[in-house]
Design a protein around this motif. Structure first.
Motif, PDB file in Angstrom:
ATOM      1  N   UNK A 245      -3.336  -9.044  10.053  1.00 37.11           N
ATOM      2  CA  UNK A 245      -3.198  -9.660   8.486  1.00 37.11           C
ATOM      3  C   UNK A 245      -3.440 -11.387   9.192  1.00 37.11           C
ATOM      4  N   UNK A 246      -4.553 -11.673   8.241  1.00 31.54           N
ATOM      5  CA  UNK A 246      -4.452 -13.429   7.968  1.00 31.54           C
ATOM      6  C   UNK A 246      -4.569 -14.242   6.914  1.00 31.54           C
ATOM      7  N   UNK A 247      -6.220 -14.762   7.518  1.00 26.72           N
ATOM      8  CA  UNK A 247      -7.174 -15.779   6.445  1.00 26.72           C
ATOM      9  C   UNK A 247      -7.531 -13.813   5.090  1.00 26.72           C
ATOM     10  N   UNK A 248      -8.277 -12.556   6.161  1.00 28.20           N
ATOM     11  CA  UNK A 248      -8.955 -12.254   5.334  1.00 28.20           C
ATOM     12  C   UNK A 248      -8.491 -10.387   4.163  1.00 28.20           C
ATOM     13  N   UNK A 249      -7.292 -10.182   5.664  1.00 23.15           N
ATOM     14  CA  UNK A 249      -6.705  -9.435   4.929  1.00 23.15           C
ATOM     15  C   UNK A 249      -5.316  -9.933   4.321  1.00 23.15           C
ATOM     16  N   UNK A 250      -4.837  -8.492   3.421  1.00 22.65           N
ATOM     17  CA  UNK A 250      -3.826  -8.729   2.715  1.00 22.65           C
ATOM     18  C   UNK A 250      -2.980  -8.034   3.057  1.00 22.65           C
ATOM     19  N   UNK A 251      -1.207  -8.882   3.088  1.00 19.95           N
ATOM     20  CA  UNK A 251       0.258  -7.261   3.066  1.00 19.95           C
ATOM     21  C   UNK A 251      -0.338  -6.120   1.960  1.00 19.95           C
ATOM     22  N   UNK A 252      -0.630  -6.648   1.120  1.00 16.51           N
ATOM     23  CA  UNK A 252      -0.659  -4.829  -0.435  1.00 16.51           C
ATOM     24  C   UNK A 252      -2.660  -4.398   0.416  1.00 16.51           C
ATOM     25  N   UNK A 253      -3.375  -4.709   1.656  1.00 12.21           N
ATOM     26  CA  UNK A 253      -3.930  -3.664   1.641  1.00 12.21           C
ATOM     27  C   UNK A 253      -3.425  -3.664   2.754  1.00 12.21           C
ATOM     28  N   UNK A 254      -3.055  -3.448   3.482  1.00 13.00           N
ATOM     29  CA  UNK A 254      -2.601  -2.786   4.717  1.00 13.00           C
ATOM     30  C   UNK A 254      -1.794  -1.903   4.310  1.00 13.00           C
ATOM     31  N   UNK A 255      -0.659  -2.043   3.762  1.00 14.07           N
ATOM     32  CA  UNK A 255       0.352  -0.926   2.997  1.00 14.07           C
ATOM     33  C   UNK A 255      -0.606   0.131   2.305  1.00 14.07           C
ATOM     34  N   UNK A 256      -1.396  -0.222   1.361  1.00 13.62           N
ATOM     35  CA  UNK A 256      -2.132   0.966   0.950  1.00 13.62           C
ATOM     36  C   UNK A 256      -2.896   1.811   1.122  1.00 13.62           C
ATOM     37  N   UNK A 257      -3.458   1.074   2.903  1.00 22.47           N
ATOM     38  CA  UNK A 257      -4.885   2.314   3.419  1.00 22.47           C
ATOM     39  C   UNK A 257      -3.439   2.831   4.366  1.00 22.47           C
ATOM     40  N   UNK A 258      -2.340   2.235   4.822  1.00 23.91           N
ATOM     41  CA  UNK A 258      -1.482   3.089   5.565  1.00 23.91           C
ATOM     42  C   UNK A 258      -0.764   4.313   4.617  1.00 23.91           C
ATOM     43  N   UNK A 259      -0.792   3.811   3.183  1.00 26.27           N
ATOM     44  CA  UNK A 259      -0.447   4.989   2.669  1.00 26.27           C
ATOM     45  C   UNK A 259      -1.345   6.521   2.400  1.00 26.27           C
ATOM     46  N   UNK A 260      -2.252   5.388   2.476  1.00 21.34           N
ATOM     47  CA  UNK A 260      -3.117   6.847   2.374  1.00 21.34           C
ATOM     48  C   UNK A 260      -4.033   7.595   3.651  1.00 21.34           C
ATOM     49  N   UNK A 261      -3.693   6.892   4.629  1.00 19.40           N
ATOM     50  CA  UNK A 261      -3.871   7.636   5.921  1.00 19.40           C
ATOM     51  C   UNK A 261      -2.768   8.600   6.419  1.00 19.40           C
ATOM     52  N   UNK A 262      -1.374   8.332   6.388  1.00 22.23           N
ATOM     53  CA  UNK A 262      -0.207   8.633   6.174  1.00 22.23           C
ATOM     54  C   UNK A 262      -0.198   9.842   5.317  1.00 22.23           C
ATOM     55  N   UNK A 263      -0.842  10.243   3.869  1.00 21.91           N
ATOM     56  CA  UNK A 263      -1.025  11.541   3.129  1.00 21.91           C
ATOM     57  C   UNK A 263      -1.442  12.272   3.177  1.00 21.91           C
ATOM     58  N   UNK A 264      -2.675  11.918   4.200  1.00 19.59           N
ATOM     59  CA  UNK A 264      -3.152  13.193   4.806  1.00 19.59           C
ATOM     60  C   UNK A 264      -3.612  13.513   6.653  1.00 19.59           C
ATOM     61  N   UNK A 265      -2.304  12.684   6.793  1.00 21.18           N
ATOM     62  CA  UNK A 265      -1.799  12.833   8.156  1.00 21.18           C
ATOM     63  C   UNK A 265      -2.481  12.142   9.647  1.00 21.18           C
TER      64      UNK A 265
END
Length: 419
Positions: A245-265
Motif C-alpha cells: 500500500x504505497x504510491x500506486x495501490x489504494x486500499x480499495x484496490x486491495x480489498x476488491x482484489x481480496x474479495x474476488x480471490x476469497x469468493x473463488x477460494x
C-alpha cells in the motif's frame, strides 16, 4: 491453446520454477523519450535505445537458458489485433473524443489511420505512439474532404496524437497473475492508463488466452478509480498474497482484489503492508521480494519493526475481515507454515543503501527456489545474497534501470510452479 475451461496459466508462488513469462523489449516508445517529455512519460532519464535492447535481449536469454518460454508483448499484441473485433475494442477505448487533445474530428481521423494498418504496424504504434506528422502522412488521400480538426491544427508536427508507452517495459505492473487468474490492473498514473487496454485486448482476444479458463480478478478500468499495480502484488503460496500500500495501490484496490480471490477460494488471506508514498518506494517489489522458500530481501533503509501491516480474510457479506498485525514477517511466516522467516538486508552505509535502492537492489526475479536474476550494478546486495545461499544470475541494467524498475518489474510470469 488449452481446451475451454482448462486453465493452463497459473502463478502459485513467487519462487516456484518459472515456466512462461511476458516481457517487452524496448522499441519505438524509447526512441520518443526526450529530456523535455521524460517526466510526463514517468522516466527519470532518456535511454540509449540500442544498448537497452542489448541489455533486454541478454535478460531474455538468461531465462531461455533456464528453460523459460518468453513471450514478447509486441508479438502478443500484433497477433491479437489480427482480429477485427480486437481492433475495434482497442480503438473504442483509446480514441475517446472527450479527451482534451482529440475531439470528434481528430478521434475519427486517428481511428481511420490506425484501423488501416497491418497488425505488426498497429502494435508498434499502440505501444510506441503516433505524432501529428505520422498521422498526416498516413492519411494522405484518405482524409475526407472538409474534415478539419481544431486539435490537429493546434499541434506541432512532433506533438503526440497518441502518446508513447515506455513503461510497457514493466510488464508486471499492468498485468499480474495470482494463482489461477489474472488481474488486468487500473493504473494510478495517467501516463500508464492506456497500457491496460492493450492487455485487456490480449486476454480477451489472443487465441492463447481467450479460452484459457482463467479467472479475471480485475478487469481493467472497470475498477477505477481504485488502483492496483502488479509491482505491489506478491504471490507467496499457501493461499496467501502480499500487497503493498504505497504510491500506486489504494486500499480499495486491495480489498476488491481480496474479495474476488476469497469468493473463488483461490486465496484465503491477503496481507497488506504500508509503504512510504514516494517514487523511490513506488511498489512493494522495490523494497521487498521473495528469494527462497523462507527468505525475503528487505531494503536496508526499512526497519521491519516499524512496518505496519494488516491481514485480510474472508468475512461476512463478501466484505473481508481486517486485522492489524504486530509484525509483518511473523504474519507471513504463520501463513506459510514456517517457524521463522529469513529477512535478508545488506549491511552498508546509508549512501550505498540509497544508491542500491535507486538501482533496484531488492527488485529480484526468482526463476526457481533460491535462484534470482539481479542487476549486476548492485554488488553489495548480490554478495549478501550469495553469502546467504542464493544463486544470483546477474544482468546488465545501465539503460533498462533508467525507468526505475528491475528484473521483477520487467517480467509478468504467466505460468509458474508451486514452491
Amino acid at each position: 491453446m488449452s481446451k475451454s475451461g482448462e486453465n493452463m496459466f497459473h502463478v502459485d508462488s513467487e519462487i516456484g520454477v518459472l515456466k512462461q513469462v511476458i516481457l517487452h523489449e524496448p522499441g519505438l516508445a524509447f526512441e520518443r523519450l526526450t529530456p523535455a517529455n521524460k517526466d510526463e512519460l514517468l522516466f527519470d532519464d532518456v535511454v540509449w535505445v540500442s544498448r537497452a535492447q542489448q541489455e533486454h535481449r541478454a535478460f531474455q536469454q538468461v531465462m531461455r537458458d533456464r528453460g523459460v518460454t518468453v513471450h514478447l508483448l509486441h508479438d502478443l499484441l500484433a497477433e491479437t489485433v489480427k482480429d477485427e473485433q480486437a481492433v475495434a475494442f482497442v480503438l473504442e477505448r483509446i480514441l475517446d473524443e472527450r479527451q482534451p487533445h482529440l475531439g470528434p474530428a481528430l478521434a475519427r481521423l486517428t481511428g481511420q489511420v490506425l484501423s488501416a494498418m497491418g497488425p505488426d504496424e498497429l502494435a508498434t504504434h499502440l505501444l510506441g505512439g503516433m505524432n501529428k506528422l505520422e498521422l498526416t502522412q498516413a492519411l494522405g488521400e484518405r482524409s475526407p474532404n472538409g474534415v478539419r480538426s481544431l486539435g490537429l491544427d493546434l499541434m506541432a508536427d512532433d506533438d503526440f496524437v497518441l502518446a508513447p508507452l515506455p513503461n510497457s517495459l514493466f510488464t508486471r505492473d499492468t498485468s499480474c497473475w495470482v494463482y489461477d487468474g489474472v488481474s488486468v490492473n487500473p493504473m494510478m498514473m495517467s501516463g500508464r492508463k492506456r497500457e491496460t487496454v492493450n492487455y485487456e485486448a490480449i486476454y480477451n482476444f489472443h487465441p492463447m488466452f481467450a479460452e484459457s479458463g482463467a479467472h479475471r480478478w480485475i478487469d481493467g478500468e472497470a475498477m477505477a478509480p481504485a488502483a492496483l499495480e502488479g509491482g505491489d502484488v506478491l504471490v507467496l503460496g499457501h493461499g496467501t498474497v502480499l500487497i503493498g500500500l504505497g504510491e500506486r495501490t489504494t486500499p480499495a484496490g486491495v480489498e476488491l482484489l481480496a474479495r474476488r480471490l476469497f469468493r473463488t477460494g483461490s486465496a484465503q488471506r491477503v496481507i497488506a503492508m504500508e509503504l512510504p508514498k514516494a517514487r523511490a518506494f513506488m511498489h512493494l517489489d522495490t523494497v521487498l521480494t521473495m528469494v527462497d522458500e523462507d527468505a525475503f530481501t528487505l531494503f536496508t533503509g526499512l526497519d521491519r519493526r516499524e512496518l505496519r501491516s494488516w491481514t485480510l480474510t474472508p468475512g461476512r457479506h463478501q466484505v473481508p475481515d481486517v486485522t492489524e498485525n504486530k509484525d509483518v514477517f511473523d504474519a507471513i511466516g504463520n501463513a506459510l507454515g514456517l517457524d521463522a522467516v529469513r529477512v535478508l538486508q545488506t549491511r552498508q552505509s546509508s549512501y550505498a543503501a540509497e544508491r542500491e535502492q535507486w538501482n533496484d537492489g531488492c527488485n529480484l526475479l526468482a526463476i526457481a527456489p533460491g535462484t534470482v536474476i539481479a542487476y549486476e550494478v548492485n554488488e553489495n546486495s548480490n554478495r549478501m545474497l550469495r553469502e546467504n545461499g542464493i544463486e544470483v544470475l546477474e544482468v546488465r541494467g545501465d539503460q533498462l534501470g533508467r525507468g526505475r524498475g528491475g528484473p521483477r518489474c520487467m517480467s509478468c510470469p504467466i505460468e509458474r510452479g508451486a514452491a
